[in-house]
Design a protein around this motif. Sequence first.
Motif, mmCIF file in Angstrom:
data_model
loop_
_atom_site.group_PDB
_atom_site.id
_atom_site.type_symbol
_atom_site.label_atom_id
_atom_site.label_comp_id
_atom_site.label_asym_id
_atom_site.label_seq_id
_atom_site.Cartn_x
_atom_site.Cartn_y
_atom_site.Cartn_z
ATOM 1 N N GLY A 1 6.683 18.626 0.898
ATOM 2 C CA GLY A 1 5.483 19.379 0.556
ATOM 3 C C GLY A 1 4.232 18.523 0.630
ATOM 4 O O GLY A 1 3.193 18.959 1.124
ATOM 5 N N LEU A 2 4.327 17.289 0.157
ATOM 6 C CA LEU A 2 3.183 16.376 0.217
ATOM 7 C C LEU A 2 2.830 16.039 1.664
ATOM 8 O O LEU A 2 1.645 15.949 2.014
ATOM 9 C CB LEU A 2 3.470 15.097 -0.570
ATOM 10 N N GLN A 3 3.828 15.841 2.501
ATOM 11 C CA GLN A 3 3.565 15.577 3.911
ATOM 12 C C GLN A 3 2.837 16.753 4.550
ATOM 13 O O GLN A 3 1.892 16.557 5.313
ATOM 14 C CB GLN A 3 4.865 15.289 4.660
ATOM 15 N N ARG A 4 3.244 17.959 4.218
ATOM 16 C CA ARG A 4 2.594 19.160 4.767
ATOM 17 C C ARG A 4 1.145 19.269 4.311
ATOM 18 O O ARG A 4 0.315 19.852 5.011
ATOM 19 C CB ARG A 4 3.361 20.407 4.365
ATOM 20 N N LEU A 5 0.853 18.708 3.145
ATOM 21 C CA LEU A 5 -0.520 18.730 2.628
ATOM 22 C C LEU A 5 -1.343 17.536 3.119
ATOM 23 O O LEU A 5 -2.488 17.370 2.720
ATOM 24 C CB LEU A 5 -0.500 18.756 1.098
ATOM 25 N N GLY A 6 -0.743 16.712 3.971
ATOM 26 C CA GLY A 6 -1.478 15.620 4.587
ATOM 27 C C GLY A 6 -1.462 14.306 3.838
ATOM 28 O O GLY A 6 -2.250 13.407 4.139
ATOM 29 N N HIS A 7 -0.558 14.149 2.886
ATOM 30 C CA HIS A 7 -0.516 12.909 2.113
ATOM 31 C C HIS A 7 0.303 11.798 2.769
ATOM 32 O O HIS A 7 0.311 10.679 2.269
ATOM 33 C CB HIS A 7 0.023 13.167 0.701
ATOM 34 N N GLY A 8 0.973 12.090 3.848
ATOM 35 C CA GLY A 8 1.766 11.053 4.497
ATOM 36 C C GLY A 8 2.956 10.668 3.650
ATOM 37 O O GLY A 8 3.575 11.505 3.019
ATOM 38 N N GLU A 9 3.239 9.393 3.599
ATOM 39 C CA GLU A 9 4.414 8.915 2.880
ATOM 40 C C GLU A 9 4.093 8.647 1.406
ATOM 41 O O GLU A 9 3.307 7.762 1.084
ATOM 42 C CB GLU A 9 4.953 7.638 3.526
ATOM 43 N N VAL A 10 4.701 9.439 0.541
ATOM 44 C CA VAL A 10 4.635 9.220 -0.898
ATOM 45 C C VAL A 10 6.061 9.245 -1.408
ATOM 46 O O VAL A 10 6.780 10.221 -1.209
ATOM 47 C CB VAL A 10 3.809 10.310 -1.611
ATOM 48 N N ASP B 1 0.805 -1.226 0.000
ATOM 49 C CA ASP B 1 0.000 0.000 0.000
ATOM 50 C C ASP B 1 0.838 1.277 0.000
ATOM 51 O O ASP B 1 0.378 2.317 0.458
ATOM 52 C CB ASP B 1 -0.968 0.041 1.185
ATOM 53 N N SER B 2 2.054 1.226 -0.524
ATOM 54 C CA SER B 2 2.868 2.440 -0.601
ATOM 55 C C SER B 2 2.579 3.165 -1.914
ATOM 56 O O SER B 2 2.320 2.553 -2.943
ATOM 57 C CB SER B 2 4.358 2.107 -0.477
ATOM 58 N N TRP B 3 2.623 4.491 -1.832
ATOM 59 C CA TRP B 3 2.340 5.344 -2.984
ATOM 60 C C TRP B 3 3.637 5.823 -3.599
ATOM 61 O O TRP B 3 4.598 6.132 -2.893
ATOM 62 C CB TRP B 3 1.498 6.543 -2.554
ATOM 63 N N CYS B 4 3.663 5.924 -4.937
ATOM 64 C CA CYS B 4 4.838 6.402 -5.664
ATOM 65 C C CYS B 4 4.374 7.376 -6.736
ATOM 66 O O CYS B 4 3.456 7.073 -7.503
ATOM 67 C CB CYS B 4 5.588 5.241 -6.302
ATOM 68 N N ALA B 5 5.009 8.533 -6.796
ATOM 69 C CA ALA B 5 4.708 9.528 -7.812
ATOM 70 C C ALA B 5 5.918 9.677 -8.723
ATOM 71 O O ALA B 5 7.054 9.733 -8.252
ATOM 72 C CB ALA B 5 4.386 10.866 -7.161
#
Length: 88
Positions: free
Chosen positions: A73-82, A50-54
């Motif tokens: 930046g993604l962590q600050r927007l609440g996306h957790g670990e990407v 269930d890990s996300w990759c961009a």
Amino acid sequence: MTLDQMKAKAEQIQRDINMILAGIDPKEIGGAVNWADLKCVDVSISLMDDSWCATVEEASPSATELATYIHIGLQRLGHGEVWVRCDW
């Protein structure tokens, strides 16, 4: 999480990454980057863990400053670990 929910989350991550990229001052980030065409082209999820990759295209795979900046930046927007992968 349903398939529709996963797709919606992937699309939101992509939009947020492109927003983050639009706000970067190229003078602040080192590495080989084609700033004119830089964008997130794909977001995926691993069915194994269930890990996300961009994937961000138009930056060298060694552009770790850029990948880290996006990740934070993604962590600050609440996306957790990407995990952010840069590629030409």
